[in-house]
Design a protein around this motif. Sequence first.
Motif, PDB file in Angstrom:
ATOM      1  N   GLY A   1      10.992   5.447   3.913  1.00 58.71           N
ATOM      2  CA  GLY A   1      11.633   6.360   4.851  1.00 58.71           C
ATOM      3  C   GLY A   1      11.486   5.853   6.267  1.00 58.71           C
ATOM      4  N   GLN A   2      11.932   6.667   7.204  1.00 56.64           N
ATOM      5  CA  GLN A   2      11.856   6.279   8.604  1.00 56.64           C
ATOM      6  C   GLN A   2      10.421   6.033   9.063  1.00 56.64           C
ATOM      7  OE1 GLN A   2      13.830   9.052  11.176  1.00 56.64           O
ATOM      8  NE2 GLN A   2      15.358   7.548  11.772  1.00 56.64           N
ATOM      9  N   ALA A   3       9.496   6.856   8.634  1.00 54.74           N
ATOM     10  CA  ALA A   3       8.102   6.722   9.078  1.00 54.74           C
ATOM     11  C   ALA A   3       7.511   5.373   8.658  1.00 54.74           C
ATOM     12  CB  ALA A   3       7.255   7.866   8.529  1.00 54.74           C
ATOM     13  N   LYS A   4       7.691   4.995   7.400  1.00 51.12           N
ATOM     14  CA  LYS A   4       7.165   3.719   6.917  1.00 51.12           C
ATOM     15  C   LYS A   4       7.878   2.549   7.602  1.00 51.12           C
ATOM     16  CE  LYS A   4       5.297   4.821   2.332  1.00 51.12           C
ATOM     17  NZ  LYS A   4       4.898   6.159   2.623  1.00 51.12           N
ATOM     18  N   ALA A   5       9.188   2.671   7.780  1.00 51.30           N
ATOM     19  CA  ALA A   5       9.956   1.613   8.443  1.00 51.30           C
ATOM     20  C   ALA A   5       9.476   1.430   9.874  1.00 51.30           C
ATOM     21  CB  ALA A   5      11.441   1.942   8.407  1.00 51.30           C
ATOM     22  N   VAL A   6       9.239   2.522  10.580  1.00 53.17           N
ATOM     23  CA  VAL A   6       8.772   2.459  11.966  1.00 53.17           C
ATOM     24  C   VAL A   6       7.384   1.829  12.032  1.00 53.17           C
ATOM     25  CG1 VAL A   6       7.992   3.897  13.900  1.00 53.17           C
ATOM     26  CG2 VAL A   6      10.225   4.310  12.859  1.00 53.17           C
ATOM     27  N   GLN A   7       6.504   2.167  11.112  1.00 52.21           N
ATOM     28  CA  GLN A   7       5.152   1.578  11.101  1.00 52.21           C
ATOM     29  C   GLN A   7       5.234   0.068  10.920  1.00 52.21           C
ATOM     30  OE1 GLN A   7       3.736   4.189   7.904  1.00 52.21           O
ATOM     31  NE2 GLN A   7       1.962   4.661   9.187  1.00 52.21           N
ATOM     32  N   LEU A   8       6.076  -0.369   9.997  1.00 54.99           N
ATOM     33  CA  LEU A   8       6.196  -1.795   9.732  1.00 54.99           C
ATOM     34  C   LEU A   8       6.816  -2.520  10.923  1.00 54.99           C
ATOM     35  CD1 LEU A   8       5.698  -4.031   7.710  1.00 54.99           C
ATOM     36  CD2 LEU A   8       7.881  -3.490   6.628  1.00 54.99           C
TER      37      LEU A   8
ATOM     38  N   ASN B   1       3.647   3.182  -6.638  1.00 60.66           N
ATOM     39  CA  ASN B   1       2.441   3.162  -5.810  1.00 60.66           C
ATOM     40  C   ASN B   1       2.697   2.255  -4.604  1.00 60.66           C
ATOM     41  OD1 ASN B   1       1.768   0.430  -6.418  1.00 60.66           O
ATOM     42  ND2 ASN B   1       0.564   1.049  -8.185  1.00 60.66           N
ATOM     43  N   VAL B   2       1.784   2.232  -3.679  1.00 60.53           N
ATOM     44  CA  VAL B   2       1.975   1.507  -2.432  1.00 60.53           C
ATOM     45  C   VAL B   2       2.115   0.001  -2.657  1.00 60.53           C
ATOM     46  CG1 VAL B   2      -0.477   1.267  -1.832  1.00 60.53           C
ATOM     47  CG2 VAL B   2       1.239   1.451  -0.012  1.00 60.53           C
ATOM     48  N   TYR B   3       1.432  -0.549  -3.662  1.00 63.14           N
ATOM     49  CA  TYR B   3       1.576  -1.973  -3.986  1.00 63.14           C
ATOM     50  C   TYR B   3       2.992  -2.284  -4.443  1.00 63.14           C
ATOM     51  CZ  TYR B   3      -3.368  -3.375  -3.932  1.00 63.14           C
ATOM     52  OH  TYR B   3      -4.641  -3.704  -3.554  1.00 63.14           O
ATOM     53  N   GLN B   4       3.517  -1.456  -5.339  1.00 63.37           N
ATOM     54  CA  GLN B   4       4.864  -1.673  -5.861  1.00 63.37           C
ATOM     55  C   GLN B   4       5.898  -1.551  -4.748  1.00 63.37           C
ATOM     56  OE1 GLN B   4       4.413   1.437  -8.766  1.00 63.37           O
ATOM     57  NE2 GLN B   4       4.359  -0.016 -10.471  1.00 63.37           N
ATOM     58  N   LEU B   5       5.696  -0.594  -3.858  1.00 59.67           N
ATOM     59  CA  LEU B   5       6.619  -0.401  -2.752  1.00 59.67           C
ATOM     60  C   LEU B   5       6.588  -1.612  -1.805  1.00 59.67           C
ATOM     61  CD1 LEU B   5       8.665   1.508  -1.518  1.00 59.67           C
ATOM     62  CD2 LEU B   5       6.794   2.647  -0.322  1.00 59.67           C
ATOM     63  N   ALA B   6       5.411  -2.112  -1.514  1.00 59.76           N
ATOM     64  CA  ALA B   6       5.282  -3.294  -0.652  1.00 59.76           C
ATOM     65  C   ALA B   6       5.943  -4.503  -1.301  1.00 59.76           C
ATOM     66  CB  ALA B   6       3.799  -3.579  -0.374  1.00 59.76           C
ATOM     67  N   GLU B   7       5.751  -4.667  -2.599  1.00 63.39           N
ATOM     68  CA  GLU B   7       6.381  -5.768  -3.336  1.00 63.39           C
ATOM     69  C   GLU B   7       7.903  -5.634  -3.302  1.00 63.39           C
ATOM     70  OE1 GLU B   7       5.973  -7.976  -7.675  1.00 63.39           O
ATOM     71  OE2 GLU B   7       5.234  -5.935  -7.431  1.00 63.39           O
TER      72      GLU B   7
ATOM     73  N   ALA C   1       0.962  -2.925   2.281  1.00 61.97           N
ATOM     74  CA  ALA C   1       0.435  -1.718   1.630  1.00 61.97           C
ATOM     75  C   ALA C   1      -0.504  -0.966   2.578  1.00 61.97           C
ATOM     76  CB  ALA C   1      -0.284  -2.091   0.332  1.00 61.97           C
ATOM     77  N   ILE C   2      -1.328  -1.686   3.318  1.00 63.97           N
ATOM     78  CA  ILE C   2      -2.222  -1.036   4.280  1.00 63.97           C
ATOM     79  C   ILE C   2      -1.410  -0.334   5.365  1.00 63.97           C
ATOM     80  CG2 ILE C   2      -3.889  -1.471   6.132  1.00 63.97           C
ATOM     81  CD1 ILE C   2      -5.142  -3.611   4.315  1.00 63.97           C
ATOM     82  N   LEU C   3      -0.377  -1.000   5.854  1.00 61.29           N
ATOM     83  CA  LEU C   3       0.463  -0.392   6.890  1.00 61.29           C
ATOM     84  C   LEU C   3       1.164   0.871   6.379  1.00 61.29           C
ATOM     85  CD1 LEU C   3       2.047  -3.593   8.441  1.00 61.29           C
ATOM     86  CD2 LEU C   3       0.443  -2.037   9.548  1.00 61.29           C
ATOM     87  N   PHE C   4       1.674   0.812   5.163  1.00 62.94           N
ATOM     88  CA  PHE C   4       2.372   1.973   4.593  1.00 62.94           C
ATOM     89  C   PHE C   4       1.408   3.122   4.293  1.00 62.94           C
ATOM     90  CE2 PHE C   4       6.291  -0.356   2.691  1.00 62.94           C
ATOM     91  CZ  PHE C   4       6.839  -0.447   3.948  1.00 62.94           C
ATOM     92  N   GLY C   5       0.222   2.788   3.818  1.00 60.36           N
ATOM     93  CA  GLY C   5      -0.781   3.819   3.539  1.00 60.36           C
ATOM     94  C   GLY C   5      -0.614   4.517   2.204  1.00 60.36           C
ATOM     95  N   SER C   6       0.617   4.778   1.808  1.00 59.02           N
ATOM     96  CA  SER C   6       0.869   5.444   0.530  1.00 59.02           C
ATOM     97  C   SER C   6       2.205   4.984  -0.019  1.00 59.02           C
ATOM     98  CB  SER C   6       0.877   6.967   0.718  1.00 59.02           C
ATOM     99  OG  SER C   6       1.962   7.337   1.558  1.00 59.02           O
ATOM    100  N   GLY C   7       2.386   5.230  -1.295  1.00 52.70           N
ATOM    101  CA  GLY C   7       3.631   4.860  -1.951  1.00 52.70           C
ATOM    102  C   GLY C   7       4.615   6.018  -1.939  1.00 52.70           C
TER     103      GLY C   7
END
Length: 165
Positions: A80-87, A47-53, A36-42
């Motif tokens: 999306g690509q941005a979140k995938a790249v961050q992870l 929300n970001v917690y649900q997305l991380a889960e 969730a911290i890496l993603f920053g937002s959902g």
Amino acid sequence: MESEMVKMKELPKQDRPRERLIHYGPDHLSNQELIAILFGSGSRKENVYQLAEKVLGHIDGLVNLRDVTIEELTQINGVGQAKAVQLLAAIELGKRVQTFKIKDRYVIRSPEDGANYVMEEMRNLQQEHFVTLFLNTKNQVIHRQTIFIGSLNASIVHPREVVRP
């Protein structure tokens, strides 16, 4: 039944992952909170917690996160690509930090030392790999080279393949 979406701003400050990391340290956060911290937002729907889960559920846990691809991550609705790249960048950085210590003039004094040197990188390989370690006169590793990649459970190597490099 879907849970109601709670935005990060609506959570008490002490329950937000960034603040928990600052106060308690990273080792006190769950895998979900770290992602969730890496993603920053959902996303709009989660929300970001649900997305991380959802990501952890999709890849079947943390153990498979090591080898996840950008294609697998972007197939997850909300990633999306941005979140995938961050992870993926965070995963690669973790791998490099883990192996950096090993490469710092590691000394081989026994077969066990040699196994320990290559084990972290080789632990999750799907095929047999024949790896050669080149040492200086002080038994310090100066080079590591994969000579041959074999089948699922065998690696047949001719001596000339080892001596040539």
